[in-house]
Design a protein around this motif. Structure first.
Motif, PDB file in Angstrom:
ATOM      1  N   HIS A 239      22.749  18.766 -53.445  1.00 18.55           N
ATOM      2  CA  HIS A 239      22.757  17.329 -53.175  1.00 18.55           C
ATOM      3  C   HIS A 239      24.090  16.752 -53.619  1.00 18.55           C
ATOM      4  CE1 HIS A 239      21.411  13.083 -53.231  1.00 18.55           C
ATOM      5  NE2 HIS A 239      20.473  13.495 -52.392  1.00 18.55           N
ATOM      6  N   LYS A 240      24.530  15.698 -52.942  1.00 22.41           N
ATOM      7  CA  LYS A 240      25.826  15.089 -53.273  1.00 22.41           C
ATOM      8  C   LYS A 240      25.828  14.481 -54.673  1.00 22.41           C
ATOM      9  CE  LYS A 240      27.030  14.127 -48.456  1.00 22.41           C
ATOM     10  NZ  LYS A 240      27.253  13.084 -47.425  1.00 22.41           N
ATOM     11  N   LYS A 241      24.642  14.087 -55.171  1.00 17.62           N
ATOM     12  CA  LYS A 241      24.517  13.567 -56.527  1.00 17.62           C
ATOM     13  C   LYS A 241      23.994  14.674 -57.447  1.00 17.62           C
ATOM     14  CE  LYS A 241      23.352   8.861 -54.986  1.00 17.62           C
ATOM     15  NZ  LYS A 241      22.297   7.813 -54.997  1.00 17.62           N
ATOM     16  N   GLU A 242      24.094  14.449 -58.750  1.00 22.66           N
ATOM     17  CA  GLU A 242      23.516  15.381 -59.709  1.00 22.66           C
ATOM     18  C   GLU A 242      22.039  15.042 -59.863  1.00 22.66           C
ATOM     19  OE1 GLU A 242      25.717  15.357 -63.324  1.00 22.66           O
ATOM     20  OE2 GLU A 242      27.518  16.202 -62.418  1.00 22.66           O
ATOM     21  N   ILE A 243      21.168  15.970 -59.409  1.00 22.39           N
ATOM     22  CA  ILE A 243      19.728  15.713 -59.435  1.00 22.39           C
ATOM     23  C   ILE A 243      19.008  16.824 -60.178  1.00 22.39           C
ATOM     24  CG2 ILE A 243      19.847  14.464 -57.235  1.00 22.39           C
ATOM     25  CD1 ILE A 243      18.434  16.937 -55.974  1.00 22.39           C
ATOM     26  N   ASP A 244      17.740  16.590 -60.463  1.00 22.47           N
ATOM     27  CA  ASP A 244      16.904  17.563 -61.156  1.00 22.47           C
ATOM     28  C   ASP A 244      16.290  18.499 -60.111  1.00 22.47           C
ATOM     29  OD1 ASP A 244      14.961  18.988 -62.510  1.00 22.47           O
ATOM     30  OD2 ASP A 244      14.406  17.308 -63.802  1.00 22.47           O
TER      31      ASP A 244
ATOM     32  N   GLY B  52      11.948  13.031 -47.285  1.00 24.46           N
ATOM     33  CA  GLY B  52      11.058  12.017 -47.821  1.00 24.46           C
ATOM     34  C   GLY B  52      10.815  12.054 -49.313  1.00 24.46           C
ATOM     35  N   LEU B  53      11.310  13.072 -50.025  1.00 23.00           N
ATOM     36  CA  LEU B  53      10.998  13.201 -51.444  1.00 23.00           C
ATOM     37  C   LEU B  53      11.822  12.255 -52.313  1.00 23.00           C
ATOM     38  CD1 LEU B  53      10.691  17.073 -51.858  1.00 23.00           C
ATOM     39  CD2 LEU B  53       8.854  15.398 -51.866  1.00 23.00           C
ATOM     40  N   GLU B  54      11.198  11.750 -53.379  1.00 22.96           N
ATOM     41  CA  GLU B  54      11.910  10.935 -54.364  1.00 22.96           C
ATOM     42  C   GLU B  54      12.612  11.870 -55.336  1.00 22.96           C
ATOM     43  OE1 GLU B  54      10.895   7.635 -57.828  1.00 22.96           O
ATOM     44  OE2 GLU B  54       9.417   8.075 -56.262  1.00 22.96           O
ATOM     45  N   LEU B  55      13.878  11.613 -55.617  1.00 24.50           N
ATOM     46  CA  LEU B  55      14.689  12.503 -56.430  1.00 24.50           C
ATOM     47  C   LEU B  55      14.930  11.913 -57.811  1.00 24.50           C
ATOM     48  CD1 LEU B  55      17.343  13.410 -53.713  1.00 24.50           C
ATOM     49  CD2 LEU B  55      15.207  14.609 -54.233  1.00 24.50           C
ATOM     50  N   ILE B  56      15.091  12.779 -58.800  1.00 25.11           N
ATOM     51  CA  ILE B  56      15.361  12.358 -60.178  1.00 25.11           C
ATOM     52  C   ILE B  56      16.773  12.798 -60.552  1.00 25.11           C
ATOM     53  CG2 ILE B  56      14.711  12.703 -62.596  1.00 25.11           C
ATOM     54  CD1 ILE B  56      11.857  13.123 -61.677  1.00 25.11           C
ATOM     55  N   ASP B  57      17.554  11.886 -61.125  1.00 27.11           N
ATOM     56  CA  ASP B  57      18.913  12.210 -61.567  1.00 27.11           C
ATOM     57  C   ASP B  57      18.874  13.109 -62.795  1.00 27.11           C
ATOM     58  OD1 ASP B  57      19.831  10.577 -59.573  1.00 27.11           O
ATOM     59  OD2 ASP B  57      20.198   8.850 -60.874  1.00 27.11           O
ATOM     60  N   LYS B  58      19.853  14.006 -62.875  1.00 33.65           N
ATOM     61  CA  LYS B  58      19.961  14.861 -64.057  1.00 33.65           C
ATOM     62  C   LYS B  58      21.370  15.414 -64.154  1.00 33.65           C
ATOM     63  CE  LYS B  58      17.908  18.761 -66.486  1.00 33.65           C
ATOM     64  NZ  LYS B  58      16.874  19.814 -66.483  1.00 33.65           N
ATOM     65  N   LYS B  59      21.952  15.367 -65.350  1.00 37.11           N
ATOM     66  CA  LYS B  59      23.294  15.891 -65.575  1.00 37.11           C
ATOM     67  C   LYS B  59      23.284  17.415 -65.572  1.00 37.11           C
ATOM     68  CE  LYS B  59      25.854  12.182 -66.318  1.00 37.11           C
ATOM     69  NZ  LYS B  59      27.045  11.893 -65.488  1.00 37.11           N
TER      70      LYS B  59
ATOM     71  N   LYS C 135      22.862  15.471 -41.523  1.00 36.97           N
ATOM     72  CA  LYS C 135      22.987  14.217 -40.767  1.00 36.97           C
ATOM     73  C   LYS C 135      22.070  13.131 -41.331  1.00 36.97           C
ATOM     74  CE  LYS C 135      22.810  14.656 -36.303  1.00 36.97           C
ATOM     75  NZ  LYS C 135      22.219  14.847 -34.950  1.00 36.97           N
ATOM     76  N   THR C 136      20.904  13.511 -41.826  1.00 35.89           N
ATOM     77  CA  THR C 136      19.885  12.518 -42.183  1.00 35.89           C
ATOM     78  C   THR C 136      19.672  12.358 -43.684  1.00 35.89           C
ATOM     79  OG1 THR C 136      18.134  14.198 -42.016  1.00 35.89           O
ATOM     80  CG2 THR C 136      18.641  12.921 -40.022  1.00 35.89           C
ATOM     81  N   THR C 137      20.285  13.208 -44.507  1.00 35.66           N
ATOM     82  CA  THR C 137      20.107  13.117 -45.964  1.00 35.66           C
ATOM     83  C   THR C 137      21.450  13.341 -46.662  1.00 35.66           C
ATOM     84  OG1 THR C 137      19.757  15.463 -46.461  1.00 35.66           O
ATOM     85  CG2 THR C 137      17.853  14.230 -45.625  1.00 35.66           C
ATOM     86  N   ASP C 138      21.428  13.243 -48.004  1.00 32.45           N
ATOM     87  CA  ASP C 138      22.609  13.574 -48.800  1.00 32.45           C
ATOM     88  C   ASP C 138      22.556  15.019 -49.306  1.00 32.45           C
ATOM     89  OD1 ASP C 138      23.958  11.182 -48.533  1.00 32.45           O
ATOM     90  OD2 ASP C 138      22.962  10.250 -50.247  1.00 32.45           O
ATOM     91  N   PHE C 139      21.618  15.789 -48.787  1.00 31.12           N
ATOM     92  CA  PHE C 139      21.605  17.219 -49.055  1.00 31.12           C
ATOM     93  C   PHE C 139      22.598  17.920 -48.127  1.00 31.12           C
ATOM     94  CE2 PHE C 139      17.249  16.219 -50.547  1.00 31.12           C
ATOM     95  CZ  PHE C 139      17.272  16.857 -51.781  1.00 31.12           C
TER      96      PHE C 139
ATOM     97  N   GLN D  48      20.836  24.741 -61.730  1.00 34.35           N
ATOM     98  CA  GLN D  48      21.371  23.393 -61.910  1.00 34.35           C
ATOM     99  C   GLN D  48      22.209  22.936 -60.714  1.00 34.35           C
ATOM    100  OE1 GLN D  48      24.274  23.006 -64.963  1.00 34.35           O
ATOM    101  NE2 GLN D  48      25.546  24.676 -64.226  1.00 34.35           N
ATOM    102  N   ASP D  49      22.545  23.850 -59.807  1.00 29.06           N
ATOM    103  CA  ASP D  49      23.387  23.498 -58.666  1.00 29.06           C
ATOM    104  C   ASP D  49      22.622  23.324 -57.363  1.00 29.06           C
ATOM    105  OD1 ASP D  49      25.815  23.578 -60.112  1.00 29.06           O
ATOM    106  OD2 ASP D  49      25.813  25.762 -60.002  1.00 29.06           O
ATOM    107  N   GLY D  50      21.382  23.795 -57.292  1.00 27.50           N
ATOM    108  CA  GLY D  50      20.665  23.665 -56.029  1.00 27.50           C
ATOM    109  C   GLY D  50      19.435  24.538 -55.967  1.00 27.50           C
ATOM    110  N   ILE D  51      18.883  24.632 -54.754  1.00 28.47           N
ATOM    111  CA  ILE D  51      17.692  25.440 -54.486  1.00 28.47           C
ATOM    112  C   ILE D  51      18.032  26.476 -53.424  1.00 28.47           C
ATOM    113  CG2 ILE D  51      15.399  25.377 -53.413  1.00 28.47           C
ATOM    114  CD1 ILE D  51      14.800  22.874 -54.821  1.00 28.47           C
ATOM    115  N   LEU D  52      17.649  27.719 -53.684  1.00 28.79           N
ATOM    116  CA  LEU D  52      17.941  28.795 -52.742  1.00 28.79           C
ATOM    117  C   LEU D  52      16.717  29.099 -51.892  1.00 28.79           C
ATOM    118  CD1 LEU D  52      20.121  30.895 -51.894  1.00 28.79           C
ATOM    119  CD2 LEU D  52      18.909  32.518 -53.342  1.00 28.79           C
TER     120      LEU D  52
END
Length: 435
Positions: free
Chosen positions: A293-298, A343-350, A271-275, A318-322
């Motif tokens: 995450h809905k975007k590709e992130i590091d 609250g964390l700042e995210l970094i994009d990554k392919k 509800k509150t994030t794109d995770f 590369q797909d997420g955190i367990l």
């Protein structure tokens, strides 16, 4: 009298120790006082007749097995013992390609011939193609690392054909607290549980459940002994007994709390994030949280930032955190995790573009593993027969097995993989057959 009470009674005697172990209980750390050997009152794991036997019987009653055995060599020792009991050298068996390395080690040690189920196709459809008159049995994994549980239809199909079935349920010792039907114990001949993974016991404590009449109790026990130390660790066995006490007395209530915490966390996170929490199975362990995450992130960077906030994940790829919460996690744990992810700042990554591999098998594992080899780079190994496992870890499942041929996509994947690759003699290089 079970293990915990038996050890407490022996400790109360304040013995002067002229037996093993060498620390004699005089190390100041509190934990040392529970470290015993087989003396009067502590029983013997290799031939249990007292406290250890009573604990094993209590486990069997709690889980509904024909007989339950303690493994102080983790699920690894339990699976090796189960496979040794079930199969003979040269037998053809079916396993999942993503099976844990301990199952591959069993294949090598026992001289078995594996055929693989891949996770990008329907398992039942593959089984119908693979099973033939040479199939001796199966070693399946359920649930997998992501909490996906095999469909009951698969187990029913196997049972109808009277095939020997071992289930690596290492990540599912808690499943009966959620729903009896999620466990494979109603269908398998042998089920192996890592108590330490999802129940509150110490690392390396596990249980082997005999669930059918296919093997006798003594026969299975003899094979389990082959893969255990003759100096069983009483700290591990005591912790297993403690975990069982919690399981029996308040496991159901703790599981209800855990499921509610997981549900509320998932709802608020999405509800509150794109995770989002990615459930990967039609039947799913809802306590296993794979966060994407809905975007590709590091996700490697995200994992480091969570650790900096004192939040430790099980692993990332590369797909997420367990995340692997258990009945010992409390609501405050989930609140802190949610706050951090908000609250964390995210970094994009392919992402890397490929994940599923089907290497060509040139030789059986036993014909290639431990052979005289030459170490070369992954690129140099393309087209050659490898003699080592390449196991991106975690989760500990091989993408390349001894006897298989390295191809270009696999070489590129291994070169780009960010994390530890277990099984290699030298990082960045792999053994190939000289000839």
């Amino acid at each position: 009298m079970r293990i915990k009470e038996a050890l407490d009674r022996v400790i109360e005697e304040e013995l002067i120790h002229f037996e093993m172990p060498g620390h004699k209980g005089r190390i100041e750390e509190e934990i040392y006082k529970y470290d015993y050997t087989e003396i009067e009152g502590t029983d013997n794991l290799t031939s249990p007749q007292g406290a250890i036997l009573e604990t094993m019987e209590a486990i069997s009653r709690a889980f509904g097995s024909k007989k339950s055995f303690i493994s102080i060599n983790g699920s690894t020792g339990g699976l090796l013992g189960a496979m040794s009991a079930a199969f003979k050298r040269g037998d053809e068996i079916i396993i999942m390609r993503g099976a844990h390395i301990s199952i591959y080690d069993g294949i090598y040690l026992l001289g078995l011939r594996p055929r693989y189920l891949y996770n990008d196709r329907d398992y039942l459809a593959q089984l119908k193609e693979l099973v033939n008159e040479n199939t001796r049995g199966l070693v399946l994994t359920s649930p997998d690392y992501y909490g996906a549980i095999l469909d009951e239809e698969i187990f029913q199909w196997i049972r109808a054909r009277d095939l020997t079935l071992i289930v690596d349920e290492a990540h599912g010792s808690h499943l009966k607290l959620i729903d009896e039907s999620l466990s494979s114990m109603a269908y398998a001949d042998i089920v192996v549980h890592s108590f330490h993974k999802t129940l509150p016991s110490m690392t390396q404590s596990a249980v082997v459940h005999l669930c059918s009449e296919r093997f006798s109790e003594n026969y299975l026990q003899k094979h389990i002994k082959l893969f255990q130390s003759t100096s069983p660790n009483y700290l591990l066995m005591r912790s297993l007994d403690l975990a069982l006490e919690i399981y029996e007395s308040r496991g159901k209530k703790l599981m209800e709390d855990l499921l509610e915490n997981c549900r509320a966390f998932k709802e608020e996170l999405e509800k509150t994030t794109d995770f989002y929490v990615d459930y990967r199975g039609k039947r799913q362990d809802k306590t296993r949280l794979f966060i994407s995450h809905k975007k590709e992130i590091d996700y490697g960077d995200l994992d480091k930032k969570l650790r900096a906030r004192a939040l430790q994940s099980e692993f990332f790829n590369q797909d997420g955190i367990l995340l692997m919460p258990s009945i010992m996690n409390i609501k405050n744990d989930f609140d802190k995790l949610l706050e951090a992810l908000q609250g964390l700042e995210l970094i994009d990554k392919k992402k890397l573009g490929y994940k599923d591999f089907r290497p060509v098998r040139a030789l059986e594992v036993g014909q290639a593993f431990l052979r005289q080899t030459r170490l070369v780079s992954f690129k140099e190994a393309v087209g050659r027969v490898v003699t080592e496992y390449a196991i991106p870890y975690p989760p500990g499942s091989p993408v390349l097995v001894p006897g298989e041929i390295m191809d270009k996509k696999l070489a590129a994947y291994l070169e780009d993989f960010q994390g530890e690759i277990v099984g290699l003699e030298r990082p960045g290089y792999i053994g190939i057959l000289e000839d």
